[in-house]
Design a protein around this motif. Structure first.
Motif, PDB file in Angstrom:
ATOM      1  N   TYR A  45      14.887  45.013 115.685  1.00  0.00           N
ATOM      2  CA  TYR A  45      14.013  46.077 115.163  1.00  0.00           C
ATOM      3  C   TYR A  45      13.522  45.816 113.730  1.00  0.00           C
ATOM      4  N   ALA A  46      14.460  45.763 112.758  1.00  0.00           N
ATOM      5  CA  ALA A  46      14.017  45.604 111.364  1.00  0.00           C
ATOM      6  C   ALA A  46      15.190  45.226 110.465  1.00  0.00           C
ATOM      7  N   TYR A  47      14.829  44.809 109.255  1.00  0.00           N
ATOM      8  CA  TYR A  47      15.799  44.525 108.196  1.00  0.00           C
ATOM      9  C   TYR A  47      15.340  45.213 106.921  1.00  0.00           C
ATOM     10  N   LEU A  60      10.193  34.809 101.069  1.00  0.00           N
ATOM     11  CA  LEU A  60       9.880  35.302 102.413  1.00  0.00           C
ATOM     12  C   LEU A  60       8.373  35.213 102.680  1.00  0.00           C
ATOM     13  N   GLN A  61       7.577  35.626 101.713  1.00  0.00           N
ATOM     14  CA  GLN A  61       6.121  35.544 101.885  1.00  0.00           C
ATOM     15  C   GLN A  61       5.671  34.100 102.035  1.00  0.00           C
ATOM     16  N   GLN A  62       6.292  33.222 101.291  1.00  0.00           N
ATOM     17  CA  GLN A  62       5.953  31.803 101.344  1.00  0.00           C
ATOM     18  C   GLN A  62       6.222  31.221 102.734  1.00  0.00           C
ATOM     19  N   LYS A  63       7.235  31.769 103.402  1.00  0.00           N
ATOM     20  CA  LYS A  63       7.597  31.299 104.744  1.00  0.00           C
ATOM     21  C   LYS A  63       6.866  32.064 105.848  1.00  0.00           C
ATOM     22  N   GLY A  64       5.892  32.878 105.445  1.00  0.00           N
ATOM     23  CA  GLY A  64       5.060  33.554 106.426  1.00  0.00           C
ATOM     24  C   GLY A  64       5.616  34.853 106.958  1.00  0.00           C
ATOM     25  N   VAL A  65       6.644  35.394 106.320  1.00  0.00           N
ATOM     26  CA  VAL A  65       7.235  36.658 106.764  1.00  0.00           C
ATOM     27  C   VAL A  65       6.399  37.824 106.223  1.00  0.00           C
ATOM     28  N   ILE A  66       6.074  38.775 107.085  1.00  0.00           N
ATOM     29  CA  ILE A  66       5.343  39.978 106.669  1.00  0.00           C
ATOM     30  C   ILE A  66       6.356  40.979 106.126  1.00  0.00           C
ATOM     31  N   VAL A  67       6.126  41.411 104.876  1.00  0.00           N
ATOM     32  CA  VAL A  67       7.082  42.282 104.188  1.00  0.00           C
ATOM     33  C   VAL A  67       6.373  43.543 103.722  1.00  0.00           C
ATOM     34  N   LYS A  68       7.028  44.686 103.926  1.00  0.00           N
ATOM     35  CA  LYS A  68       6.534  45.973 103.431  1.00  0.00           C
ATOM     36  C   LYS A  68       7.470  46.475 102.342  1.00  0.00           C
ATOM     37  N   THR A  69       6.992  47.424 101.552  1.00  0.00           N
ATOM     38  CA  THR A  69       7.854  48.047 100.548  1.00  0.00           C
ATOM     39  C   THR A  69       7.796  49.563 100.665  1.00  0.00           C
ATOM     40  N   ALA A  70       8.895  50.211 100.288  1.00  0.00           N
ATOM     41  CA  ALA A  70       9.012  51.668 100.410  1.00  0.00           C
ATOM     42  C   ALA A  70       8.440  52.343  99.172  1.00  0.00           C
ATOM     43  N   MET A  71       7.491  53.247  99.392  1.00  0.00           N
ATOM     44  CA  MET A  71       6.935  54.032  98.296  1.00  0.00           C
ATOM     45  C   MET A  71       7.726  55.333  98.093  1.00  0.00           C
ATOM     46  N   GLN A  72       8.622  55.618  99.031  1.00  0.00           N
ATOM     47  CA  GLN A  72       9.504  56.783  98.937  1.00  0.00           C
ATOM     48  C   GLN A  72      10.888  56.347  99.405  1.00  0.00           C
ATOM     49  N   ILE A  77      11.399  44.466 106.586  1.00  0.00           N
ATOM     50  CA  ILE A  77      10.898  43.373 107.422  1.00  0.00           C
ATOM     51  C   ILE A  77      10.986  43.818 108.882  1.00  0.00           C
ATOM     52  N   PRO A  78       9.925  44.412 109.415  1.00  0.00           N
ATOM     53  CA  PRO A  78       9.944  44.782 110.845  1.00  0.00           C
ATOM     54  C   PRO A  78       9.902  43.521 111.710  1.00  0.00           C
ATOM     55  N   VAL A  79      10.625  43.507 112.785  1.00  0.00           N
ATOM     56  CA  VAL A  79      10.703  42.309 113.634  1.00  0.00           C
ATOM     57  C   VAL A  79       9.461  42.159 114.501  1.00  0.00           C
ATOM     58  N   SER A  80       8.974  43.246 115.068  1.00  0.00           N
ATOM     59  CA  SER A  80       7.927  43.170 116.090  1.00  0.00           C
ATOM     60  C   SER A  80       6.581  42.691 115.559  1.00  0.00           C
ATOM     61  N   ILE A  81       6.326  42.852 114.247  1.00  0.00           N
ATOM     62  CA  ILE A  81       4.999  42.496 113.713  1.00  0.00           C
ATOM     63  C   ILE A  81       4.938  41.058 113.178  1.00  0.00           C
ATOM     64  N   GLN A  82       6.060  40.332 113.245  1.00  0.00           N
ATOM     65  CA  GLN A  82       6.094  38.987 112.681  1.00  0.00           C
ATOM     66  C   GLN A  82       5.423  37.974 113.606  1.00  0.00           C
ATOM     67  N   ASN A  83       4.910  36.925 113.027  1.00  0.00           N
ATOM     68  CA  ASN A  83       4.291  35.841 113.788  1.00  0.00           C
ATOM     69  C   ASN A  83       5.291  34.714 114.039  1.00  0.00           C
ATOM     70  N   MET A  84       6.499  35.113 114.406  1.00  0.00           N
ATOM     71  CA  MET A  84       7.563  34.150 114.672  1.00  0.00           C
ATOM     72  C   MET A  84       8.597  34.831 115.556  1.00  0.00           C
ATOM     73  N   THR A  85       9.475  34.051 116.147  1.00  0.00           N
ATOM     74  CA  THR A  85      10.497  34.634 117.007  1.00  0.00           C
ATOM     75  C   THR A  85      11.545  35.350 116.157  1.00  0.00           C
ATOM     76  N   LYS A  86      12.281  36.248 116.811  1.00  0.00           N
ATOM     77  CA  LYS A  86      13.314  36.984 116.074  1.00  0.00           C
ATOM     78  C   LYS A  86      14.423  36.050 115.599  1.00  0.00           C
ATOM     79  N   ASP A  87      14.667  34.960 116.331  1.00  0.00           N
ATOM     80  CA  ASP A  87      15.696  34.004 115.920  1.00  0.00           C
ATOM     81  C   ASP A  87      15.259  33.229 114.677  1.00  0.00           C
ATOM     82  N   THR A  88      13.977  32.828 114.658  1.00  0.00           N
ATOM     83  CA  THR A  88      13.445  32.131 113.484  1.00  0.00           C
ATOM     84  C   THR A  88      13.503  33.040 112.261  1.00  0.00           C
TER      85      THR A  88
END
Length: 853
Positions: A512-514, A530-542, A562-573
């Motif tokens: 699901y997420a980290y 993480l961004q350099q490795k292509g991971v999509i990262v969000k930040t909490a405003m609240q 780091i939501p798992v489902s929106i990444q352009n890679m497998t969950k294991d990667t």
């Protein structure tokens, strides 16, 4: 003219040159071992005719070590540019053979636990240290001459010196800066020589050779231990505790020569013992003056240079039982330069440093008993002072930021200060210090004076003009919460550099997420990786409270998702990447298996905003502050492991700004930027980008109408009281803010303050940039408090008329973008761990800021 006659003339001139060199520099110490090459013979030129590169200095000293049993050589570190830091141990063969036992006996004298009164069988230990500022080169040339003299002279005086001393000769403390300057001067050396002060040889360009690779002033870094040269030097120093330490410099060409004593410390409660001023330095001054009088050199003492800051090469040893000595030579800034009293040659500057080198050796030998008695009593007296003090210990620690805690503890350990973890939670002055995040430094230990340096603050001084900063309570640099203890608990498990590690716990693979808290100092580093490795990262405003790693956990604003489902890679990667970066940066990562929170926003909330990878550029060269450039450069590369593009001001007009979404302007005049370029910069910001300014650059963007903000108006002093002319320096100088620590009030809900938990925190100010609070009610991120003064010298006039009324950080909106203005330098000397995060927040979260009206 025949070839044979030409050759004869050349040989004659070479012999004359050598003879002149012998007579000019070291005639007193003849004869010399002919099997040992002179510096001239090895280098191919007479000392003073060129500036000697560091690799040649190293090569010559290695040659001496290979030829003589009087000398051994040790590489004690490397610079960022991979140049060797080395020290020669020069002494008699007998002392060399017994060096290990002599060291052991010497350290018994230094120990606070032993009382030694018989020094007859001990030589005096002298650390001759040269060239901490790269463009003050005469001392390294003198070091070559001194090394040759000590190794090759057969004169009875030298043999006596070797029998009675262990000499540690460090020829170049700052090799990277020295070579930058050396190459400049050798490149532009005139032929014939040109003394005109306006010639290019005497006017090196940005960033000049004073500083090291990252443009740090190493003479300010010994206390802060940010740079590799300083860390290596500290480690070496605490292995030997020499009796005497020299610190050779250069100053204005129009001056003469300075040696100790310095003026008394400006502090009313100086850490350095008075005996250092009143006995030791005055005794050595007699030898310095006698030897310089012999060669007709002019000099001065007891003015200009103070001993207030404990991190100079000429003051650090004073807190370790050594006698640390400052020398300042008027600089030729090249081979020869005109002055109002005639031409000043490089050779002349070298000779003064050479003469002072041997004057130091002679004075140390003459005053051996005085030096050893002082050193034997030094740490014992420190413990006596600690015993009499009401303060028995300092408790400190941050409950959220383990890496900042580690950095501060590491610094204390480098200075041989004993640190212990607390064994249970403890409340001091309404502040809760939690087990695992807090530590105690007992004051009753040999480094009591260094402990005072780290924690004590001062507000009253006998003087108002300082050669450098007037505040250095390092705990404040780290924004470290601390309190005094009148009684220490039972202390166990003393921490060492090897044991001072951060433990992260395993986390499970998630479908699901980290989540990652933004509390840690190195959170920006892990985000960029993480961004350099292509991971999509969000930040909490609240804030959000959820089940993470199987337990209830609160995550504040700025926390990373780091939501798992929106990444352009497998969950294991993804899991593999997260595991790797967690270990690399010692930051805990949390597994989340549901989007439904216990409190606050949910995982799918629009208050989780996707972060753009920053593409950062900084303008350099031109009129920019090389110190501030270097501090940012170092922060990015060495701490955050991020690239930063450094664009020279001279080509900024043709730079494609669309490559970047963050531009940094440090202090500078930016005279090369035309109105057209300023408009271009303003348009770039309006497109949704972030401009970050510090100190004078914040004033610059206001004065050049890039932002619609304002500076506090100057309050003119209308009084016309007559003041004695001789007091003018002090009266005018005291209105400056040379370097003091103040308290600011933060808006913790603002993206610039994400990761902070206390509204009030310390900040360093050494300028007169006073920002008016923003016209927007929501854009003043930080303001100085109404009782702002923490440490250092500042006049009530400046506090009441400026500091109390001004903002420390404001954000000014331009179109879809913004300018983040810092009134001060949050990266000062690479040591302000406490305010670095504010700066990095501007880099990563600047584009999140939308100013509501």
């Amino acid at each position: 003219m025949g070839k044979l006659k030409q050759l004869s003339i050349i040989v004659f001139l070479l012999i004359q040159s050598f003879a002149n060199s012998q007579n000019y520099y070291f005639k007193e110490y003849q004869p010399f071992n002919k099997n040992i090459p002179t510096p001239e013979e090895f280098l191919g030129y007479q000392i003073g005719d060129y500036h000697t590169r560091h690799d040649l200095i190293v090569a010559y000293l290695e040659k001496l070590a290979s030829l003589s049993n009087r000398v051994s050589i040790e590489v004690y570190g490397k610079t960022t540019e991979n140049r060797k830091l080395l020290v020669l141990t020069i002494t008699s063969l007998k002392n060399h053979k017994n060096l290990a036992s002599l060291k052991e006996k010497h350290l018994q004298v230094v120990s606070e636990k032993t009382n030694v009164t018989d020094y007859n069988n001990l030589p005096i230990f002298i650390n001759l240290a040269y060239n901490v500022h790269g463009n003050e080169p005469s001392s390294s040339e003198a070091a070559l001459l001194a090394a040759y003299t000590l190794v090759a002279s057969e004169n009875p005086k030298i043999k006596e010196y070797l029998d009675k001393t262990i000499i540690f000769l460090d020829p170049t403390i700052n090799p990277d800066g020295r070579d930058r300057y050396t190459n400049w001067v050798n490149r532009y050396k005139g032929n014939p020589l040109i003394a005109d002060k306006f010639d290019i040889e005497h006017n090196e360009v940005w960033p000049k050779g004073r500083t090291n690779h990252y443009l740090f002033d190493l003479n300010r870094d010994l206390l802060l231990a940010v740079q590799p040269e300083s860390n290596a030097r500290l480690k070496w120093f605490h292995q030997w505790y020499p009796n005497v330490v020299t610190d050779f410099h250069e100053m204005s060409t129009t001056s003469t020569y300075f040696f100790e004593p310095k003026p008394l410390s400006a502090s009313l409660n100086p850490v350095t013992p008075n005996e250092n001023y009143t006995s030791l330095t005055l005794t050595f001054a007699k030898q310095f003056s006698a030897d310089l009088d012999k060669i007709g050199s002019l000099y001065f003492t007891k003015e200009r240079y103070d001993a207030t800051y404990p991190g100079y090469g000429s003051t650090y040893g004073d807190l370790q039982g050594s006698l640390a000595l400052l020398f300042e030579q008027a600089a030729s800034r090249g081979l020869v330069q005109e002055t109002t009293t005639g031409n000043l040659s490089f050779a002349f500057t070298i000779r003064n440093q050479y003469v002072s080198t041997f004057a130091t050796i002679k004075a140390a030998i003459k005053n051996k008993k005085l030096l050893y008695t002082y050193q034997n009593n030094f740490f014992k007296k420190a413990i006596e002072q600690a015993s009499k003090s009401k303060v028995k210990g300092y408790i400190f620690g941050d409950n959220y930021d383990k890496n900042r805690n580690k950095a501060f503890v590491d610094l204390l350990l480098k200075h041989q200060i004993k640190v212990y973890p607390i064994t249970k939670n403890k409340t001091v002055n309404n502040k809760v210090y939690k087990k695992g995040n807090a530590f105690i430094v007992p004051t009753k230990q040999k480094e009591y004076l260094m402990i005072r340096t780290m924690f004590e603050t001062y507000k009253k001084y006998r003087d108002s003009v300082f050669y450098d900063a007037s505040s250095w309570s390092v705990a404040n640099f780290y924004n470290m919460k601390y309190g005094t203890l009148l009684k220490n608990p039972i202390l166990k498990n003393e921490i060492t550099l090897a044991s001072n590690n951060i433990t992260t716990h395993n986390f499970a693979l998630s479908n699901y997420a980290y989540l990652i808290s933004w509390d840690d100092y190195y959170s920006p580093a892990i985000l960029y990786k993480l961004q350099q490795k292509g991971v999509i990262v969000k930040t909490a405003m609240q804030p959000i409270t959820t089940i993470a790693n199987g337990t209830k956990k609160y995550f504040d604003r700025g926390s990373l998702l780091i939501p798992v489902s929106i990444q352009n890679m497998t969950k294991d990667t993804l899991f593999s990447i997260l595991n790797t970066v967690s270990k690399q940066h010692s930051i805990q990562i949390y597994t989340v298996n549901t989007g439904y929170s216990l409190k606050g926003i949910d995982i799918g909330s629009t208050n989780f905003v996707t972060l753009k990878q920053p593409k950062v550029m900084m303008i350099v060269e031109g009129g920019t502050s090389s110190y501030e450039v270097g501090e940012v450069w170092h922060l990015f590369e060495q701490r955050m492991q991020m690239p930063i593009v450094k664009v020279p001001e001279r080509i900024f007009n043709r730079t494609d700004l669309q490559r970047y979404n963050v531009i940094i302007l440090v202090s500078g005049n930016y005279e090369q930027l035309s109105k057209k370029i300023k408009d271009k910069l303003k348009q770039w910001v309006a497109q949704g980008n972030t401009l970050i300014t510090t100190r004078a650059a914040s004033s610059w963007v206001i004065k050049n109408e890039i932002v619609a903000e304002s500076l506090l108006k100057t309050v003119k002093d209308s009084t016309k009281i007559r003041i004695d002319y001789a007091n003018s320096r002090g009266v005018i100088g005291k209105q400056n803010i040379g370097g003091a620590i103040f308290k600011i009030n933060l808006d913790l809900t603002h993206p610039i303050a994400y990761g902070y938990h206390d509204k009030e925190m310390p900040i360093y100010k050494n300028n007169k940039v006073f920002l008016n609070p923003s016209k927007s009610r929501f854009s003043t991120v930080a303001k100085y408090t109404q009782n702002p003064h923490i440490d250092g010298y500042v006049t009530p006039y400046n506090i009441n008329n400026y500091i109390k009324k001004s903002a420390a950080i404001i954000v000014s909106e331009i179109g879809n973008g913004r300018v983040v203005l810092f009134a001060d330098n949050p990266n000062f000397r690479g040591a302000w761990y406490g305010t670095n995060k504010l700066f990095m927040n501007a880099v990563f979260f600047g584009n999140l800021i939308k100013v509501p009206y």
